[in-house]
Design a protein around this motif. Structure first.
Motif, PDB file in Angstrom:
ATOM      1  N   MET A   1       0.852  -1.159   0.000  1.00 42.00           N
ATOM      2  CA  MET A   1       0.000   0.000   0.000  1.00 42.00           C
ATOM      3  C   MET A   1       0.903   1.228   0.000  1.00 42.00           C
ATOM      4  SD  MET A   1      -2.785   1.253   2.793  1.00 42.00           S
ATOM      5  CE  MET A   1      -4.090   0.370   1.986  1.00 42.00           C
ATOM      6  N   ILE A   2       0.536   2.211  -0.780  1.00 38.11           N
ATOM      7  CA  ILE A   2       1.300   3.449  -0.824  1.00 38.11           C
ATOM      8  C   ILE A   2       0.516   4.525  -0.099  1.00 38.11           C
ATOM      9  CG2 ILE A   2       2.276   5.225  -2.316  1.00 38.11           C
ATOM     10  CD1 ILE A   2       2.682   3.050  -4.429  1.00 38.11           C
ATOM     11  N   ASP A   3       1.124   5.084   0.931  1.00 38.35           N
ATOM     12  CA  ASP A   3       0.498   6.148   1.718  1.00 38.35           C
ATOM     13  C   ASP A   3       1.019   7.487   1.236  1.00 38.35           C
ATOM     14  OD1 ASP A   3      -0.498   7.863   3.731  1.00 38.35           O
ATOM     15  OD2 ASP A   3       1.320   7.541   4.895  1.00 38.35           O
ATOM     16  N   THR A   4       0.131   8.313   0.711  1.00 40.11           N
ATOM     17  CA  THR A   4       0.516   9.648   0.262  1.00 40.11           C
ATOM     18  C   THR A   4      -0.008  10.732   1.193  1.00 40.11           C
ATOM     19  OG1 THR A   4      -1.446   9.844  -1.144  1.00 40.11           O
ATOM     20  CG2 THR A   4       0.552   8.927  -2.153  1.00 40.11           C
ATOM     21  N   VAL A   9      -3.299   7.836   8.827  1.00 41.28           N
ATOM     22  CA  VAL A   9      -3.536   6.922   7.713  1.00 41.28           C
ATOM     23  C   VAL A   9      -2.572   5.744   7.772  1.00 41.28           C
ATOM     24  CG1 VAL A   9      -3.406   6.689   5.198  1.00 41.28           C
ATOM     25  CG2 VAL A   9      -4.552   8.657   6.211  1.00 41.28           C
ATOM     26  N   GLN A  10      -1.345   5.989   8.180  1.00 42.21           N
ATOM     27  CA  GLN A  10      -0.367   4.902   8.243  1.00 42.21           C
ATOM     28  C   GLN A  10      -0.815   3.831   9.229  1.00 42.21           C
ATOM     29  OE1 GLN A  10       3.332   6.869   9.052  1.00 42.21           O
ATOM     30  NE2 GLN A  10       3.559   7.552   6.939  1.00 42.21           N
ATOM     31  N   ASP A  29       8.450   9.738   7.027  1.00 41.90           N
ATOM     32  CA  ASP A  29       8.852   8.421   7.521  1.00 41.90           C
ATOM     33  C   ASP A  29       7.772   7.861   8.439  1.00 41.90           C
ATOM     34  OD1 ASP A  29      10.324   6.167   7.944  1.00 41.90           O
ATOM     35  OD2 ASP A  29      11.986   7.162   8.963  1.00 41.90           O
ATOM     36  N   VAL A  30       7.750   6.565   8.564  1.00 41.67           N
ATOM     37  CA  VAL A  30       6.780   5.878   9.411  1.00 41.67           C
ATOM     38  C   VAL A  30       7.215   6.022  10.862  1.00 41.67           C
ATOM     39  CG1 VAL A  30       5.675   3.665   9.872  1.00 41.67           C
ATOM     40  CG2 VAL A  30       6.329   4.253   7.529  1.00 41.67           C
ATOM     41  N   PRO A  31       6.332   6.501  11.749  1.00 38.72           N
ATOM     42  CA  PRO A  31       6.693   6.649  13.163  1.00 38.72           C
ATOM     43  C   PRO A  31       7.054   5.316  13.809  1.00 38.72           C
ATOM     44  CG  PRO A  31       4.612   7.773  12.685  1.00 38.72           C
ATOM     45  CD  PRO A  31       4.980   6.965  11.468  1.00 38.72           C
TER      46      PRO A  31
END
Length: 107
Positions: A1-4, A9-10, A29-31
């Protein structure tokens, strides 16, 4: 999945990804807490960022013009309403992209 989108949302994306799935984050970046939860679920996370260049953007625009790539546009706002568009994005109810039309003249 691409999170824009980023933000919550992540975390919510983890609920729809299968084990061995990948969450690719574009805006930020992802927390650490989302990475840890993803790891527990067997999901990989990646942050991806690129510097745009004219050649690549030209190729992408040709793909769109030829109908080979169809972006999802949620709404189009005149540039003068950029704040309204920004508020809509922050509310998190946008599916696709919001477009600011810089060709419209404010009245």
């Amino acid at each position: 999945m691409i999170d824009t989108v980023g933000g919550t949302v992540q975390q919510r994306s983890l609920d729809v990804l299968k084990r061995d799935g990948v969450l690719v984050a574009l805006p930020a970046d992802v927390p650490a807490e989302v990475k840890a939860d993803a790891e527990r679920r067997g999901i990989r996370t990646r942050y991806f960022s690129v510097e745009p260049n004219a050649d690549t953007l030209t190729k992408i625009s040709r793909l769109v013009a030829d109908g080979r790539v169809r972006p999802t546009v949620s709404s189009v706002y005149p540039l003068a309403e950029a704040r309204v568009a920004h508020d809509e994005v922050r509310a998190g109810h946008v599916r696709g992209k919001l477009v600011l039309d810089a060709t419209t003249v404010a009245s």
